[in-house]
Design a protein around this motif. Structure first.
Motif, mmCIF file in Angstrom:
data_model
loop_
_atom_site.group_PDB
_atom_site.id
_atom_site.type_symbol
_atom_site.label_atom_id
_atom_site.label_comp_id
_atom_site.label_asym_id
_atom_site.label_seq_id
_atom_site.Cartn_x
_atom_site.Cartn_y
_atom_site.Cartn_z
ATOM 1 N N HIS A 85 0.776 -1.277 0.021
ATOM 2 C CA HIS A 85 0.123 0.224 0.104
ATOM 3 C C HIS A 85 0.896 1.385 -0.036
ATOM 4 O O HIS A 85 0.691 2.129 -0.650
ATOM 5 N N VAL A 89 0.809 4.843 -3.004
ATOM 6 C CA VAL A 89 0.083 6.313 -2.714
ATOM 7 C C VAL A 89 0.993 7.240 -2.348
ATOM 8 O O VAL A 89 2.488 7.129 -2.046
ATOM 9 N N GLU A 94 -4.387 9.404 0.967
ATOM 10 C CA GLU A 94 -4.603 8.601 -0.198
ATOM 11 C C GLU A 94 -4.585 7.093 0.568
ATOM 12 O O GLU A 94 -5.154 6.177 -0.086
ATOM 13 N N ARG A 98 -7.226 3.946 0.100
ATOM 14 C CA ARG A 98 -6.674 2.788 -0.739
ATOM 15 C C ARG A 98 -6.975 1.480 0.484
ATOM 16 O O ARG A 98 -7.534 0.420 -0.232
ATOM 17 N N THR A 102 -9.418 -1.722 -0.035
ATOM 18 C CA THR A 102 -9.099 -3.092 -0.134
ATOM 19 C C THR A 102 -9.613 -3.941 1.215
ATOM 20 O O THR A 102 -9.844 -5.050 0.642
#
Length: 124
Positions: A85, A89, A94, A98, A102
């Motif tokens: 992750h 980003v 962000e 994200r 997920t």
């Protein structure tokens, strides 16, 4: 530039994402643990190529369980991967968005919704 967050902060972000799951849906989740890890293990990565693995559901989804075949088993696992992750980003806002996406995606797998069906629904 990738974002750097500590494992502890990432755990908090995943907890925030879990809090976004509607209560009526969260109440229906059964025998599943949500975990975080820096990266997938070789076993978790097996057979997966291409894009970074952001999360993984491992277990027997709710549509495949029966009292005869599914009893006295260890919890299913949803693992959310921190470094994957952080690489994709630009900032923590962000990252939170994200991770929430997920988490919702992996919970959908727990409920028996496939990647193909998620695509049909426009989830990604």
């Amino acid at each position: 530039m990738p974002v750097q967050v500590s494992p502890e902060r990432f755990d908090e972000i995943v907890g925030e994402a879990l809090d976004l799951i509607p209560e009526e849906l969260a109440a229906r989740m059964e025998n599943v643990a949500v975990l975080t890890a820096d990266a997938p293990s070789p076993t978790q990565r097996r057979g997966r190529t291409g894009r970074s693995l952001l999360g993984l559901y491992e277990g027997v989804n709710l549509t495949r369980r029966s009292p005869v075949r599914y009893s006295a088993v260890m919890p299913d696992r949803i693992t959310i991967f921190r470094l994957s992750h952080c690489r994709i980003v630009r900032d923590e806002d962000e990252l939170r968005r994200r991770v929430a996406r997920t988490v919702a995606h992996e919970i959908a797998h727990h409920f028996g919704i496939s990647d193909d069906r998620l695509r049909e629904l426009g989830a990604y």
